[in-house]
Design a protein around this motif. Structure first.
Motif, PDB file in Angstrom:
ATOM      1  N   THR A  24      16.147 -24.876 -28.033  1.00 38.09           N
ATOM      2  CA  THR A  24      15.206 -23.216 -28.262  1.00 38.09           C
ATOM      3  C   THR A  24      14.689 -23.584 -29.733  1.00 38.09           C
ATOM      4  OG1 THR A  24      16.364 -22.119 -27.314  1.00 38.09           O
ATOM      5  CG2 THR A  24      15.111 -21.026 -28.501  1.00 38.09           C
ATOM      6  N   GLN A  25      15.655 -23.315 -30.653  1.00 37.22           N
ATOM      7  CA  GLN A  25      15.260 -23.760 -32.374  1.00 37.22           C
ATOM      8  C   GLN A  25      13.829 -24.907 -32.426  1.00 37.22           C
ATOM      9  OE1 GLN A  25      18.326 -23.805 -35.261  1.00 37.22           O
ATOM     10  NE2 GLN A  25      16.878 -24.329 -36.646  1.00 37.22           N
ATOM     11  N   PHE A  31      14.696 -21.026 -21.568  1.00 34.49           N
ATOM     12  CA  PHE A  31      16.526 -21.562 -20.697  1.00 34.49           C
ATOM     13  C   PHE A  31      16.434 -20.149 -19.828  1.00 34.49           C
ATOM     14  CE2 PHE A  31      17.137 -24.228 -24.097  1.00 34.49           C
ATOM     15  CZ  PHE A  31      17.700 -25.155 -23.249  1.00 34.49           C
ATOM     16  N   THR A  32      16.723 -20.332 -18.291  1.00 34.13           N
ATOM     17  CA  THR A  32      17.326 -19.232 -17.746  1.00 34.13           C
ATOM     18  C   THR A  32      18.807 -19.820 -17.079  1.00 34.13           C
ATOM     19  OG1 THR A  32      14.954 -19.371 -16.627  1.00 34.13           O
ATOM     20  CG2 THR A  32      16.778 -18.120 -15.164  1.00 34.13           C
ATOM     21  N   HIS A  33      19.651 -18.602 -17.312  1.00 36.03           N
ATOM     22  CA  HIS A  33      20.619 -19.236 -16.497  1.00 36.03           C
ATOM     23  C   HIS A  33      21.355 -18.365 -15.678  1.00 36.03           C
ATOM     24  CE1 HIS A  33      21.196 -17.463 -21.327  1.00 36.03           C
ATOM     25  NE2 HIS A  33      21.645 -19.238 -21.572  1.00 36.03           N
ATOM     26  N   TYR A  34      22.452 -20.124 -14.721  1.00 37.86           N
ATOM     27  CA  TYR A  34      22.287 -19.643 -13.190  1.00 37.86           C
ATOM     28  C   TYR A  34      24.161 -19.452 -13.254  1.00 37.86           C
ATOM     29  CZ  TYR A  34      17.633 -20.525 -12.335  1.00 37.86           C
ATOM     30  OH  TYR A  34      16.512 -20.292 -12.033  1.00 37.86           O
ATOM     31  N   GLY A  35      24.851 -18.832 -13.795  1.00 37.92           N
ATOM     32  CA  GLY A  35      25.880 -18.731 -14.176  1.00 37.92           C
ATOM     33  C   GLY A  35      26.698 -19.486 -15.269  1.00 37.92           C
ATOM     34  N   PRO A  36      27.946 -19.132 -15.554  1.00 30.42           N
ATOM     35  CA  PRO A  36      28.211 -19.009 -17.250  1.00 30.42           C
ATOM     36  C   PRO A  36      28.560 -21.174 -17.176  1.00 30.42           C
ATOM     37  CG  PRO A  36      29.761 -18.820 -15.353  1.00 30.42           C
ATOM     38  CD  PRO A  36      29.105 -19.019 -15.195  1.00 30.42           C
ATOM     39  N   GLU A  37      28.115 -22.118 -16.439  1.00 29.90           N
ATOM     40  CA  GLU A  37      28.593 -23.476 -15.580  1.00 29.90           C
ATOM     41  C   GLU A  37      26.571 -24.188 -16.115  1.00 29.90           C
ATOM     42  OE1 GLU A  37      31.952 -24.954 -13.771  1.00 29.90           O
ATOM     43  OE2 GLU A  37      33.417 -23.288 -15.320  1.00 29.90           O
ATOM     44  N   TYR A  38      25.908 -23.322 -15.971  1.00 24.38           N
ATOM     45  CA  TYR A  38      24.292 -23.878 -15.914  1.00 24.38           C
ATOM     46  C   TYR A  38      23.494 -23.447 -16.774  1.00 24.38           C
ATOM     47  CZ  TYR A  38      20.709 -26.346 -13.683  1.00 24.38           C
ATOM     48  OH  TYR A  38      20.076 -28.079 -13.660  1.00 24.38           O
ATOM     49  N   GLN A  77      11.697 -35.034 -36.477  1.00 27.93           N
ATOM     50  CA  GLN A  77      13.033 -35.129 -37.337  1.00 27.93           C
ATOM     51  C   GLN A  77      13.799 -34.470 -38.129  1.00 27.93           C
ATOM     52  OE1 GLN A  77      13.614 -39.649 -38.418  1.00 27.93           O
ATOM     53  NE2 GLN A  77      15.457 -38.379 -40.330  1.00 27.93           N
ATOM     54  N   THR A  78      13.166 -33.719 -39.255  1.00 26.35           N
ATOM     55  CA  THR A  78      13.525 -32.316 -39.824  1.00 26.35           C
ATOM     56  C   THR A  78      14.359 -31.099 -38.850  1.00 26.35           C
ATOM     57  OG1 THR A  78      12.199 -33.942 -41.678  1.00 26.35           O
ATOM     58  CG2 THR A  78      12.985 -31.106 -41.678  1.00 26.35           C
ATOM     59  N   ALA A  79      13.383 -30.819 -38.522  1.00 28.23           N
ATOM     60  CA  ALA A  79      14.124 -30.078 -37.220  1.00 28.23           C
ATOM     61  C   ALA A  79      15.024 -30.436 -37.113  1.00 28.23           C
ATOM     62  CB  ALA A  79      12.224 -29.516 -36.514  1.00 28.23           C
ATOM     63  N   VAL A  80      14.984 -31.636 -36.247  1.00 25.39           N
ATOM     64  CA  VAL A  80      16.668 -31.586 -35.328  1.00 25.39           C
ATOM     65  C   VAL A  80      17.537 -32.014 -36.731  1.00 25.39           C
ATOM     66  CG1 VAL A  80      17.241 -33.949 -34.717  1.00 25.39           C
ATOM     67  CG2 VAL A  80      15.463 -33.516 -33.612  1.00 25.39           C
ATOM     68  N   GLU A  81      17.328 -32.565 -37.597  1.00 29.30           N
ATOM     69  CA  GLU A  81      19.002 -32.818 -38.038  1.00 29.30           C
ATOM     70  C   GLU A  81      19.019 -30.603 -38.957  1.00 29.30           C
ATOM     71  OE1 GLU A  81      17.852 -36.261 -41.059  1.00 29.30           O
ATOM     72  OE2 GLU A  81      16.840 -34.892 -40.828  1.00 29.30           O
ATOM     73  N   GLN A  82      18.027 -30.142 -39.338  1.00 31.07           N
ATOM     74  CA  GLN A  82      18.183 -28.843 -39.638  1.00 31.07           C
ATOM     75  C   GLN A  82      18.903 -28.036 -38.121  1.00 31.07           C
ATOM     76  OE1 GLN A  82      14.104 -27.196 -41.275  1.00 31.07           O
ATOM     77  NE2 GLN A  82      14.290 -28.195 -43.025  1.00 31.07           N
ATOM     78  N   ALA A  83      18.497 -27.829 -37.110  1.00 24.55           N
ATOM     79  CA  ALA A  83      19.397 -27.336 -36.496  1.00 24.55           C
ATOM     80  C   ALA A  83      20.877 -28.069 -36.272  1.00 24.55           C
ATOM     81  CB  ALA A  83      18.124 -27.554 -35.087  1.00 24.55           C
TER      82      ALA A  83
END
Length: 116
Positions: A24-25, A31-38, A77-83
């Motif tokens: 997300t960041q 994202f859409t949640h389909y229960g606690p495991e998906y 790449q900077t965003a990946v590292e910062q997250a």
């Protein structure tokens, strides 16, 4: 003749919440949640989801490599590292562009490429 195309991908995730927050960041996926495991994602160019499991995808171990396009490779790449992502292969040239590989919080290896 039938028409076939790839339209969905599923990846394992040890920590669904951390993986969801990361994508997300960095990439603004929804994202859409389909229960606690998906948790399914969209707004990524290809729909897919993460399922709860103590597994992870690594190209060096034979897994498919998911490659994301970016107009601004260094900024991504900077965003990946910062997250909290870890760079597993620094930016390198290949025929047609440049890319880097990273490990997201659940241990999956992905790549980002650009034509520039």
């Amino acid at each position: 003749m039938s028409h076939h195309h790839i339209n969905y991908i599923e990846l394992a995730a040890r920590d669904l919440a951390a993986t969801e927050a990361f994508f997300t960041q960095v990439f603004n996926w929804q994202f859409t949640h389909y229960g606690p495991e998906y948790s399914a994602f969209s707004d990524s160019g290809l729909a897919g989801g993460f399922y709860k499991a103590d597994l992870h995808a690594q190209a060096s171990k034979g897994s498919a490599l998911v490659v994301i396009y970016s107009d601004h490779l260094e900024a991504t790449q900077t965003a990946v590292e910062q997250a909290g992502g870890k760079i597993s292969k620094a930016i390198f040239d290949f025929p047609g562009g440049r890319r880097f590989h990273f490990i997201e919080p659940s241990g999956n290896e992905l790549a980002v490429w650009s034509q520039q």
